[in-house]
Write an enzyme that holds these catalytic residues in place. Structure first.
Site, PDB file in Angstrom:
ATOM      1  N   HIS A 178      29.863 -35.321  37.579  1.00 19.17           N
ATOM      2  CA  HIS A 178      30.435 -36.017  36.432  1.00 19.17           C
ATOM      3  C   HIS A 178      29.359 -36.824  35.692  1.00 19.17           C
ATOM      4  O   HIS A 178      29.490 -37.085  34.498  1.00 19.17           O
ATOM      5  CB  HIS A 178      31.542 -36.983  36.876  1.00 19.17           C
ATOM      6  CG  HIS A 178      32.739 -36.303  37.441  1.00 19.17           C
ATOM      7  ND1 HIS A 178      32.815 -35.892  38.748  1.00 19.17           N
ATOM      8  CD2 HIS A 178      33.931 -35.970  36.870  1.00 19.17           C
ATOM      9  CE1 HIS A 178      33.995 -35.330  38.976  1.00 19.17           C
ATOM     10  NE2 HIS A 178      34.689 -35.363  37.857  1.00 19.17           N
ATOM     11  N   ASP A 250      34.688 -26.051  35.708  1.00 18.81           N
ATOM     12  CA  ASP A 250      35.037 -27.461  35.850  1.00 18.81           C
ATOM     13  C   ASP A 250      34.981 -28.049  34.442  1.00 18.81           C
ATOM     14  O   ASP A 250      34.549 -27.390  33.478  1.00 18.81           O
ATOM     15  CB  ASP A 250      34.042 -28.139  36.800  1.00 18.81           C
ATOM     16  CG  ASP A 250      34.640 -29.339  37.520  1.00 18.81           C
ATOM     17  OD1 ASP A 250      35.669 -29.862  37.059  1.00 18.81           O
ATOM     18  OD2 ASP A 250      34.066 -29.759  38.543  1.00 18.81           O
TER      19      ASP A 250
END
Length: 476
Positions: A178, A250
């Site tokens: 992230h 993702d």
């Protein structure tokens, strides 16, 4: 060239959105054939919301991250009714894992959700991993493989598509994707022996979807992250492992790939690599149109073969068609309610040392280890709430990262930590507390590091039922 390039492009785009009702731009996009929508806790998910999607596009793939344990979107306020993967791996009862997967699938089926972005099939080979940890079934490929299959069987047995993630394996990293691009330094031989077996097992079990990991894996492709690598996505996942289902990214706003190029370019490169669906968790109308137009422009320029785009759209539609065909399973699962499955699993997952029999409300000191970005910030550890339900005079103090311990009085002290094995400062804080009060009780909700001689409870994950199981033990 197809007259419906825009429709094909819309089919492969799967955005998230802000708000608790369907925004106008999303309604329009669904009417234009948007292939998927991704739900988050911020959307206050209920049947009404999903009905709004399906009123515009009955075939839309509605997806969610509902792993159980630490990562929940439906039960973020009070914590999940199911322990996470690590707890299930500690119990190591595949029938129980399948039961938990089935109950999670039942919950999603009742909301008419097509796809669960779960389970994590990552082998947590590195104890310092900041983003997988208790989201993995454990540190060995054999353990992870058998529970990955059991979880998939449970979810898909309830008529909801499952997703094995994060291919080719996010378990041996020290960076959260992230925030930045992680690198997996293992050799090709190690990757095939350690990281790939759970994905191979998932494919053999019939998993409908695989999610790519935003990882640089030099032994497989030293140039680009796996999501953008044709070597990883097509030559290995498709050709060597034989996966022919839908391959999703993702979230592309994650810095691991977002820092490399504009969203439109990332989308085109991912599709060229062999990906079928683009997860864009943070999106608005301008962002969606930008990605759609980039796909169409790439096809017209010849940099993205139209056949590749059509293949990707067909795989998205195949997931929707599979879901539609599972209606009898979903009806059956609706009546197959096992409200105690999660608590049974959580109780069996507890590992303890020492003794505790709290007779009065303790002072609970919550050490606020920051969770990974995969975890909704509102997710509670639940230990204080569970203890307060049993002992109303329980008191709570929150201690910020690397802060100072509060003063202790004559009440029992319960120190709640997370991932002590990963944080030296947490272990140092526990040692200081034990020096002041040798009777301190330590509860670890992550990957534990039990201190010598102390009463210690490891839940192996964060969930409402894990907290309840721990509180029950502390009173007996």
């Amino acid at each position: 060239m197809s007259d419906d390039l825009y429709g094909l492009a819309m089919t492969v785009l799967h955005p998230g959105f802000e708000g608790t009702s369907t925004p106008d731009w999303l309604r329009r996009a669904l009417g234009e054939g948007l292939g998927g929508v991704v739900l988050f806790a911020r959307n206050a998910i209920d049947e009404r919301l999903v009905r709004q999607f399906r009123a515009e596009n009955p075939d839309v793939v509605v997806a969610i991250d509902e792993e159980g344990g630490t990562v929940t979107r439906l039960e973020v306020t009070d914590g999940s009714s199911f322990p996470g993967n690590r707890a299930l791996g500690v119990v190591d009862d595949v029938e129980l894992t399948e039961q938990v997967g089935r109950q999670i699938g039942r919950m999603l089926a009742d909301l008419d959700i097509t796809l669960n972005y779960a389970p994590s099939a990552d082998v947590n080979a590195n104890p310092a991993n900041p983003v997988i940890g208790v989201r993995s079934f454990g540190p060995t490929p054999e353990l992870v493989s058998r529970h990955t299959v059991a979880y998939i069987d449970g979810v898909q047995g309830a008529g909801v598509a499952a997703c094995a993630k994060h291919f080719p394996g996010h378990g041996d990293t020290v960076t959260d994707s992230h925030l930045a691009l992680p690198t997996v330094h293992a050799s090709r031989e190690v990757l095939f022996e350690r990281d790939l077996p759970p994905f191979r097992a998932a494919i053999e079990a019939g998993v409908r979807v695989v999610m790519s990991g935003h990882l640089l894996v030099p032994a497989l492709d030293p140039a680009v992250p796996a999501t953008l690598s044709r070597t990883v996505m097509t030559e290995i996942l498709r050709d060597e492992l034989g996966f022919d289902g839908m391959l999703t990214t993702d979230a592309i706003e994650m810095r691991a790939v977002a820092a490399l190029a504009a969203p439109g370019e990332i989308v085109v490169r991912a599709l060229n690599a062999g990906v079928d669906a683009i997860c864009a968790g943070l999106c608005d109308e301008d962002g969606l149109r930008e990605m759609r137009d980039a796909i169409v422009a790439a096809v017209r320029a010849g940099t993205l073969p139209e056949e590749r785009l059509a293949e990707a759209a067909a795989r998205v539609r195949a997931v929707s068609a599979w879901y539609a065909a599972q209606e009898p399973l979903r009806r059956q699962a609706h009546d197959d309610v096992d409200e105690d499955a999660g608590l049974r699993a959580a109780r069996r997952a507890l590992t303890t040392s020492g003794t505790a029999a709290l007779g009065r409300g303790p002072l609970v000191v919550e050490i606020n280890t920051r969770f990974s970005k995969a975890v909704d910030p509102a997710t509670p550890t639940g230990i204080t709430a569970a203890l307060t339900a049993l002992l109303p005079d329980t008191a709570r103090v929150q201690m910020e990262a690397e802060g100072e311990l509060p003063p202790f009085d004559d009440r029992p002290v319960v120190l709640v930590v997370h991932d002590a094995a990963r944080h030296p400062w947490v272990r140092e804080t526990v040692a200081k507390a034990l020096a002041l009060r040798p009777d301190v009780i330590v509860v670890d909700t992550g990957v534990p590091a039990p201190p010598d001689g102390a009463t210690h409870v490891a839940t192996h994950g964060i969930s409402r039922v894990s907290a309840q199981a721990a509180a029950e033990w502390l009173l007996t």
